[in-house]
Write a protein that holds these residues in place. Structure first.
Motif, mmCIF file in Angstrom:
data_model
loop_
_atom_site.group_PDB
_atom_site.id
_atom_site.type_symbol
_atom_site.label_atom_id
_atom_site.label_comp_id
_atom_site.label_asym_id
_atom_site.label_seq_id
_atom_site.Cartn_x
_atom_site.Cartn_y
_atom_site.Cartn_z
ATOM 1 N N GLY A 317 9.743 -56.927 63.842
ATOM 2 C CA GLY A 317 9.758 -55.782 64.742
ATOM 3 C C GLY A 317 10.952 -55.742 65.672
ATOM 4 N N GLY A 318 11.636 -56.865 65.827
ATOM 5 C CA GLY A 318 12.827 -56.889 66.673
ATOM 6 C C GLY A 318 14.108 -56.618 65.943
ATOM 7 N N ILE A 319 14.127 -56.876 64.625
ATOM 8 C CA ILE A 319 15.401 -56.831 63.901
ATOM 9 C C ILE A 319 15.391 -55.981 62.637
ATOM 10 N N HIS A 320 14.228 -55.577 62.150
ATOM 11 C CA HIS A 320 14.147 -54.709 60.970
ATOM 12 C C HIS A 320 14.204 -53.273 61.470
ATOM 13 N N GLY A 321 15.340 -52.618 61.288
ATOM 14 C CA GLY A 321 15.588 -51.373 61.987
ATOM 15 C C GLY A 321 15.401 -50.117 61.151
ATOM 16 N N VAL A 322 15.242 -49.003 61.846
ATOM 17 C CA VAL A 322 15.240 -47.677 61.238
ATOM 18 C C VAL A 322 16.683 -47.270 60.961
ATOM 19 N N ALA A 323 16.956 -46.766 59.760
ATOM 20 C CA ALA A 323 18.300 -46.284 59.440
ATOM 21 C C ALA A 323 18.255 -45.403 58.200
ATOM 22 N N PHE A 324 19.168 -44.454 58.150
ATOM 23 C CA PHE A 324 19.373 -43.667 56.930
ATOM 24 C C PHE A 324 20.798 -43.135 56.924
#
Length: 462
Positions: A317-324
């Protein structure tokens, strides 16, 4: 808790992805002369960075928060579902701008505090430096947070033609002030010409969107554009105009309700930005990247479900990020990419896309991922991860965990006792990285930084 161990965890992820993809050094492109003759072939590059955005706070992850703009943009592009960042602001931003791990720039600590004489080292060219060198117009709007104690560390001296925003770590969304260590509030809003005094009451999400649109409208379309829009949203303080929060009266928790309104304001801002790109005729030749800088702050209303932990932790939850990645220049649309991609990779990826040169940089840790992003996606290859000292006091007798994050995204089934060989292998990665890490640069707070000494405005003091 030894900071170098947790911060190295995300380093391993990108190092492994580097074994899958070609190294950044092999992706150096043509000379500047060739670039100038091929401006129309090179895309405009827009990088939108959200602050403290939770994994479960975007609509397509099943959020209770409405994000129609972000959902549509992501569905028209490539969703990066195995994307990693660092757990805090300055480390992620330093890696984005330099393409180098924070263990190689001395920034493997918490963040750069406004009172600290510290910054992204000047011997690391920024992404903006390389874009400008490639013939791009370069502009930044929003949060800098990479040091400002000397003039040479300011954004317009790090490759950006223009800048508007705040240079510290946080600000009041309406008054645009930041708090000095004695508790006093001082203005932190400026452009390359000096402090900006006349925007009090102008909500920063709206203000930064409008300034970014001003950049687009003034842009000479015969030249490729690099725009870095680093929103303050959705970092604390939890502040939002009432009309956005009013959409979420069904949310009982007041923090969550305010946070949800802030997300909606940001979603609207991104929509206004993309519409401006279309109105200007730039969208069809644009690549837009959207990313968070770290996981959501759980005490600040964010939600990272189903991932464990949040901002400041080494749990997913601290490092797996939202991105596109989206835009008219993105050929592969409507796909989900599960290959390992790290925030450090944007430097060689985007400079390569701009047909820029990586000559003159220190050894990069990022990997050119454009082939990965623009090719038909395959399943992720490395579902195992190791966590070292994820949170202080999690267990007094244990500081290493191993999880299968594909099967166990909540990280509750420790496999370290069952797979000791894998643990040793992954710890070996950490040990090798630590052998060439530079010492952390983390100077004490300097009282000479007090904005009261410079007219009540945050700025350089040395």
């Amino acid at each position: 808790m030894k900071l170098w161990l947790p911060l190295l965890f995300a380093v391993w992820l990108s190092a492994v992805s580097g074994n899958i993809n070609r190294r950044a050094s092999s992706s150096s492109s043509s000379s500047n002369n060739n670039n100038n003759n091929n401006n129309q072939k090179r895309p405009n590059i827009i990088f939108v960075l959200a602050d403290d955005y939770g994994f479960n706070d975007i609509g397509y992850h099943g959020s209770q928060i409405s994000t129609p703009t972000l959902d549509k943009l992501a569905s028209d592009g490539v969703k990066l579902e195995n994307y990693y960042v660092q757990p805090l602001c300055s480390p992620t931003r330093s890696q984005l701008m330099s393409g180098r791990y924070q263990i190689h720039t001395g920034l493997q600590h918490v963040v750069i505090w406004p009172e600290q004489p510290n910054g992204l080292p000047l011997d690391s060219p920024t992404m903006a430096d390389k874009m400008k060198e490639a013939g791009y117009a370069t502009h930044m709007v929003g949060k800098w947070h990479l040091g400002f104690y000397k003039d040479e560390y300011l954004p317009w001296n790090r490759g950006f033609d223009s800048y508007f925003g705040y240079i510290g770590d946080r600000e009041d969304y309406f008054n645009h002030t930041n708090t000095y260590m004695d508790g006093e509030e001082y203005l932190d809003l400026r452009d390359q010409n000096g402090p900006v005094y006349n925007e009090t009451g102008h909500y920063s999400t709206h203000l930064f969107t409008e300034k970014a649109i001003d950049v687009l409208q003034a842009h000479d379309s015969s030249k490729p554009l690099f725009l870095y829009l680093a929103y303050q949203s959705v970092h604390t303080p939890l502040q939002v105009p009432e009309k956005y929060e009013r959409q979420y009266t069904h949310i009982q928790d007041s923090k969550r309700r305010s946070y949800a309104g802030m997300v909606s304001a940001m979603d609207e801002g991104v929509g206004n930005l993309t519409q401006a790109l279309k109105d200007k005729g730039l969208w069809d030749n644009t690549v837009l990247v959207f990313s968070t800088d770290n996981g959501g702050a759980r005490r600040g209303g964010a939600n990272n479900f189903p991932l464990r932990g949040g901002k400041s932790t080494l749990w997913e939850g601290g490092i797996h990020g939202v991105a596109f990645v989206t835009g008219g220049s993105v050929a592969l649309k409507g796909t989900v990419n599960r290959e390992l991609i790290h925030v450090t990779d944007w430097f060689p990826t985007l400079v390569g896309l701009a047909q820029g040169s990586l000559n003159g940089t220190k050894p990069l840790d990022g990997v050119d991922q454009w082939d990965t992003i623009s090719s038909t996606p395959t399943c992720c290859k490395f579902p195992l991860c190791i966590v070292v000292s994820a949170e202080p006091n999690t267990s007094p007798d244990k500081n290493v965990w191993l999880f299968n994050i594909t099967a166990d995204p909540t990280e509750h089934h420790d496999l370290s006792d069952q797979m000791p060989g894998t643990v040793r292998t992954l710890l070996g990665y950490l040990q090798r990285f630590n052998q060439h890490a530079v010492p952390a640069v983390y100077p004490p707070l300097d009282k000479n930084s007090n904005p009261a000494l410079r007219g009540g405005v945050w700025g350089p003091w040395q």
